[in-house]
Design an enzyme around this catalytic site. Structure first.
Site, PDB file in Angstrom:
ATOM      1  N   ASP A 186      53.131  52.976  19.731  1.00 43.59           N
ATOM      2  CA  ASP A 186      53.477  54.087  18.856  1.00 43.59           C
ATOM      3  C   ASP A 186      54.769  53.779  18.091  1.00 43.59           C
ATOM      4  OD1 ASP A 186      52.852  56.944  18.187  1.00 43.59           O
ATOM      5  OD2 ASP A 186      54.858  57.270  18.989  1.00 43.59           O
ATOM      6  N   GLU A 240      51.639  50.209  15.738  1.00 43.91           N
ATOM      7  CA  GLU A 240      51.548  51.198  14.653  1.00 43.91           C
ATOM      8  C   GLU A 240      52.754  50.957  13.749  1.00 43.91           C
ATOM      9  OE1 GLU A 240      51.627  55.964  13.684  1.00 43.91           O
ATOM     10  OE2 GLU A 240      52.941  55.099  15.167  1.00 43.91           O
TER      11      GLU A 240
HETATM   12  C1  NOJ Z   1      52.462  58.400  15.756  1.00 39.75           C
HETATM   13  C2  NOJ Z   1      51.386  59.146  16.465  1.00 39.75           C
HETATM   14  O1  NOJ Z   1      50.144  58.642  16.067  1.00 39.75           O
HETATM   15  C3  NOJ Z   1      51.587  60.591  16.107  1.00 39.75           C
HETATM   16  O2  NOJ Z   1      50.505  61.391  16.512  1.00 39.75           O
HETATM   17  C4  NOJ Z   1      52.889  61.053  16.707  1.00 39.75           C
HETATM   18  O3  NOJ Z   1      53.144  62.381  16.295  1.00 39.75           O
HETATM   19  C5  NOJ Z   1      54.051  60.175  16.256  1.00 39.75           C
HETATM   20  N1  NOJ Z   1      53.734  58.782  16.286  1.00 39.75           N
HETATM   21  C6  NOJ Z   1      55.274  60.389  17.126  1.00 39.75           C
HETATM   22  O4  NOJ Z   1      55.051  59.869  18.404  1.00 39.75           O
END
Ligand code: NOJ
Length: 506
Positions: A186, A240
């Site tokens: 993440d 990500e």
């Molecule tokens: C990316 C995640 O996919 C999202 O759902 C989340 O709100 C943010 N990161 C913060 O963790």
């Protein structure tokens, strides 16, 4: 070297809260997923990615983790997790779990115990804004401030403290020891913030921002790679990474860092052959192993994104985009429900909405609940088979979900679900026997044609039908063809010369 499993894998994202509820509390859970693994096997995916299921106050749907080594009772137990991994592996499905290293929950023991050196505290806030709206700083009782790039309930870790580094190496091992095949990281470009926390000068340049993508973050992924490589079985990590440059993206996937990084450029591109071509060229030039994604739990579902005034067009384009994406070199990430052709649910009542983005923008931004509505499994029963009878799902489902349920679509050759099954099976037959490279063919206005060895793919984004490129057989099409003509908003796969025999790799 053998091709690693993840290079061409089709990974299915399970947003755990909304997939299937076995316990009957209205929220999806691990036993619910376990029961539906045969559905995923039949769909034809290679792996699943589970969004966070760890103990959490759910201020951000579980991306606020209070304990990185357990399962929230809402989702089951560690035993349920182990049983799920066991069953998945028996079916030949890999399991990727989400790891959230940029921030914890404010209920995490470190934050509760006031271990400030593990979080980012300052005497004065700077001008940084939270991704969810409003300032990125919250003041505590003694007058100091802590940083949260997301909700106030998600304090950012201080990665300059070696204790944070050590903790995450240990968390990785905890889940690797339980058999996970990989991690989705993440906010992978977060973690480190520029020394001195200078004000942001230009919000638009992420790759030159003091907030994101600091060079130190790459040291973390080099260390993580060593841990991954110390386990047998090609364990992997996908980051990500939101960035505005393909070169910056490439830094995360250097040979001693992450195996993959998400590539959001296609998802952000409009319905345009030139935009698609640019994204494909830039991606393939920048990274050794590409990934492709059209939808996830943070964005408007692509059927709706591509829909003009007419929802039918949105679905046609969604299917054409899938056919094209499945033909590209690299791996593909699908989002639960896209195989049913689910639209974004745009009319959720305000009182039902749970995404912090909605509340923090005073209702101005709808937030991400519309793509997180629980899946419809059956047509007749309440909650469309998502939960037990009589139990309301955590977000209300619209009446149109009845016709889109998995049960209703299964076996109907015209359905989106059967189209996905055909497309994934066709890809599975081909993917390991065609070259990783792509060559463009001359394409008429509005269309894009390319080949990968014996496979030719054509997509028509324009308003008029175009003639298909020379071919022997049509292998797959996202909609009806008109003889040798490819209608608008349609894509097809063709064999150009005799295809190599199928390699049965399970
Ligand atoms: C990316 C995640 O996919 C999202 O759902 C989340 O709100 C943010 N990161 C913060 O963790």
């Amino acid at each position: 070297m053998e091709t690693p499993w993840w290079r061409d894998a089709v990974v299915y994202e399970i947003y755990v809260r909304s997939f299937a509820d076995a316990s009957g509390d209205g929220v999806g859970d691990l036993p619910g997923i376990r029961e539906r693994l045969p559905y995923l096997k039949e769909l034809g995916v290679d792996a699943v990615w589970l969004t966070p299921f760890y103990p959490s106050p759910m201020a951000d749907g579980g991306y606020d983790v209070a304990d990185y080594r357990d399962v929230d009772p809402l989702f089951g137990t560690l035993g349920d997790f182990e049983a799920l991994v066991g069953d998945a592996h028996e079916l030949g499905l890999r399991v990727i779990v989400d790891i959230v290293p940029n921030h914890s929950s404010d209920r995490h023991p470190w934050f509760r115990q006031g271990l400030r050196d593990r979080y980012v505290f300052a005497d004065e806030p700077n001008n940084w804004q939270s991704t969810f709206g409003g300032p990125a700083w919250t003041q505590v009782a003694d007058g100091s401030w802590y940083l949260h790039l997301f909700a106030p309930e998600q304090p950012d870790f201080n990665w300059r403290n070696p204790a944070v580094h050590q903790e995450f190496l240990d968390i990785l091992r905890f889940w690797l020891d339980r058999g996970v095949d990989g991690f989705r990281i993440d906010v992978a470009m977060g973690l480190y913030k520029a020394e001195g926390l200078p004000d942001v000068q230009d919000q638009s340049f992420r790759s030159r921002s003091p907030v994101w993508g600091q060079p130190e973050v790459h040291g973390v992924y080099r260390a993580w790679r060593e841990v991954l490589d110390s386990y047998p079985g090609e364990r992997m990590a996908v980051g990500e990474v939101w960035t505005d440059s393909a070169e910056d993206l490439a830094r995360y996937v250097r040979p001693d860092e992450l195996q993959q990084s998400f590539n959001f450029a296609w998802l952000l591109a409009p319905w345009s052959p030139t935009a698609f071509k640019t994204v494909i060229d830039d991606t393939l030039a920048a990274v050794p192993f590409a990934t492709w994604v059209l939808s996830n739990h943070d964005v408007v579902r692509h059927r709706t994104r591509y829909g003009t005034a007419d929802p039918g067009t949105g679905l046609m384009r969604a299917k054409a985009a899938l056919v094209t994406m499945l033909a590209l070199p690299g791996s593909v990430y699908l989002y639960q429900g896209e195989e049913l052709g689910l639209p974004e649910v745009e009319d959720l009542p305000p009182e039902a909405r749970q995404d912090p983005v909605f509340a923090r923008s005073n209702g101005k931004i709808p937030g991400r609940d519309g793509c997180r509505v629980p899946l419809p499994w059956t047509t007749g029963s309440p909650s469309y088979g998502f939960s037990r009878d009589g139990v309301a799902p955590w977000l209300p489902q619209p009446a149109e979900f009845a016709e889109l349920s998995a049960e209703r679509q299964s076996g109907d050759p015209e359905s989106t679900l059967e189209f996905y099954r055909r497309a994934l099976s066709c890809r599975r037959d081909l993917v390991r026997s065609i070259p990783y490279t792509l060559e463009w063919l001359p394409s008429p206005e509005g269309a894009l044609f390319f080949t990968r060895g014996p496979l030719t793919c054509a997509i028509n984004c324009g308003p008029d039908p175009v003639r298909l490129p020379p071919h022997e057989t049509v292998l797959l099409a996202s909609g009806p063809l008109d003889g040798d003509l490819l209608p608008p908003d349609t894509a097809a796969w063709m064999s150009g010369s005799p295809l190599p025999a199928r390699r049965d790799d399970g």
